[in-house]
Motif scaffolding. Structure first.
Motif, short mmCIF file in Angstrom:
data_model
loop_
_atom_site.label_atom_id
_atom_site.label_comp_id
_atom_site.label_asym_id
_atom_site.label_seq_id
_atom_site.Cartn_x
_atom_site.Cartn_y
_atom_site.Cartn_z
N UNK A 97 0.82 -1.21 0.00
CA UNK A 97 0.00 0.00 0.00
C UNK A 97 0.86 1.26 0.00
N UNK A 98 1.95 1.26 0.75
CA UNK A 98 2.88 2.39 0.73
C UNK A 98 3.35 2.66 -0.70
N UNK A 99 3.76 1.60 -1.36
CA UNK A 99 4.28 1.70 -2.72
C UNK A 99 3.21 2.24 -3.67
N UNK A 100 2.01 1.69 -3.58
CA UNK A 100 0.91 2.09 -4.46
C UNK A 100 0.56 3.57 -4.25
N UNK A 101 0.47 4.00 -3.02
CA UNK A 101 0.17 5.41 -2.74
C UNK A 101 1.23 6.30 -3.36
N UNK A 102 2.49 5.90 -3.22
CA UNK A 102 3.56 6.71 -3.78
C UNK A 102 3.48 6.77 -5.30
N UNK A 103 3.14 5.66 -5.94
CA UNK A 103 2.99 5.68 -7.40
C UNK A 103 1.93 6.70 -7.80
N UNK A 104 0.77 6.66 -7.15
CA UNK A 104 -0.30 7.60 -7.51
C UNK A 104 0.09 9.04 -7.21
N UNK B 145 6.95 5.15 4.36
CA UNK B 145 8.35 5.32 4.01
C UNK B 145 8.44 5.36 2.49
N UNK B 146 8.78 6.52 1.91
CA UNK B 146 8.87 6.59 0.45
C UNK B 146 9.95 5.67 -0.10
N UNK B 147 9.70 5.13 -1.26
CA UNK B 147 10.65 4.28 -1.96
C UNK B 147 11.56 5.19 -2.78
N UNK B 148 12.83 5.25 -2.42
CA UNK B 148 13.77 6.15 -3.09
C UNK B 148 13.91 5.81 -4.58
N UNK B 149 13.95 4.53 -4.89
CA UNK B 149 14.06 4.12 -6.30
C UNK B 149 12.89 4.63 -7.13
N UNK B 150 11.69 4.58 -6.56
CA UNK B 150 10.51 5.06 -7.27
C UNK B 150 10.56 6.58 -7.43
N UNK B 151 10.98 7.28 -6.38
CA UNK B 151 11.14 8.74 -6.46
C UNK B 151 12.14 9.11 -7.55
N UNK B 152 13.27 8.42 -7.56
CA UNK B 152 14.30 8.69 -8.57
C UNK B 152 13.79 8.42 -9.98
N UNK B 153 13.02 7.36 -10.13
CA UNK B 153 12.47 7.03 -11.45
C UNK B 153 11.57 8.17 -11.96
N UNK B 154 10.65 8.65 -11.13
CA UNK B 154 9.74 9.70 -11.58
C UNK B 154 10.48 11.02 -11.81
N UNK B 155 11.51 11.30 -11.02
CA UNK B 155 12.34 12.49 -11.28
C UNK B 155 13.02 12.36 -12.63
N UNK B 156 13.49 11.16 -12.94
CA UNK B 156 14.13 10.93 -14.24
C UNK B 156 13.14 11.10 -15.38
N UNK B 157 11.91 10.64 -15.20
CA UNK B 157 10.89 10.87 -16.24
C UNK B 157 10.71 12.36 -16.48
N UNK C 16 -7.44 10.98 -6.09
CA UNK C 16 -8.43 10.28 -5.27
C UNK C 16 -7.96 8.89 -4.89
N UNK C 17 -7.28 8.21 -5.81
CA UNK C 17 -6.73 6.90 -5.48
C UNK C 17 -5.64 7.02 -4.41
N UNK C 18 -4.78 8.01 -4.56
CA UNK C 18 -3.72 8.20 -3.56
C UNK C 18 -4.33 8.45 -2.19
N UNK C 19 -5.34 9.31 -2.13
CA UNK C 19 -6.00 9.60 -0.86
C UNK C 19 -6.72 8.37 -0.31
#
Length: 183
Positions: free
Chosen positions: A79-86, A130-142, A116-119
């Protein structure tokens, strides 16, 4: 006395793990929001395109390993991961997209559904995320390597739209594993 303490600890541990599986938002709204976000993303533009510039795909490959890791994680970590993706997708779609001929109303509705999904999923999380650093870095790269490097041109946004479609598919798989784990 020891058995009561052990029972209490076990109860607290299991209720924390299982609470995400009994989250009302997840059971009542997930499928509707998921389908709506995919419909809106599809209706924004034409057919999905793959980039003709290999450098874009090499610079920002889709984070399959992060999804594989999330799929085998605990319910709370999923769920942490999914929220961060949204949240990351919502932030990405705040960027300048004037160059694309997408229906602006669909873009705004898409952002609203994603937020709404994130919320909604956030309501299922009972601990500090706890944010996933790899996911944050990926979206920054996009954002930096695809959008900004290409001047937020329509082609760059279409590549982003294609990437986001893959994210929506993969989040559905991770979320569905929550239901299958419960069975």
């Amino acid at each position: 006395m020891f058995s009561r303490i052990l029972f209490l600890c076990l109860f607290v541990a299991l209720s924390g793990t299982c609470s995400s599986l009994t989250c009302k938002w997840l059971h009542h709204n997930f499928r509707r929001y998921s389908e709506r976000s995919m419909e809106l993303l599809d209706s924004m533009g034409g057919p999905y395109i793959e980039t003709t510039d290999r450098r874009d795909n090499e610079t920002v490959p889709f984070p399959y390993p992060l999804y594989k890791q999330a799929s085998s994680a605990s319910a709370g970590d999923k769920l942490d991961f999914i929220v961060q993706v949204f949240e990351e997708v919502g932030a990405l779609f705040k960027e300048d997209h004037k160059s694309v001929s997408w229906d602006k109303g669909h873009v705004e509705k898409f952002r609203m559904v994603i937020n709404g999904q994130a919320e909604g999923f956030s309501k299922c999380i009972h601990n500090q995320r706890t944010p996933n650093k790899g996911l944050s870095d990926y979206f920054k790269a996009l954002s930096h390597n695809i959008l900004k490097r290409n001047g937020h041109r329509a082609e760059a946004w279409e590549l982003i739209r294609n990437q986001i479609k893959h994210h929506l598919w993969r989040t559905d798989i991770v979320i569905s594993s929550l239901f299958s784990a419960k069975s």
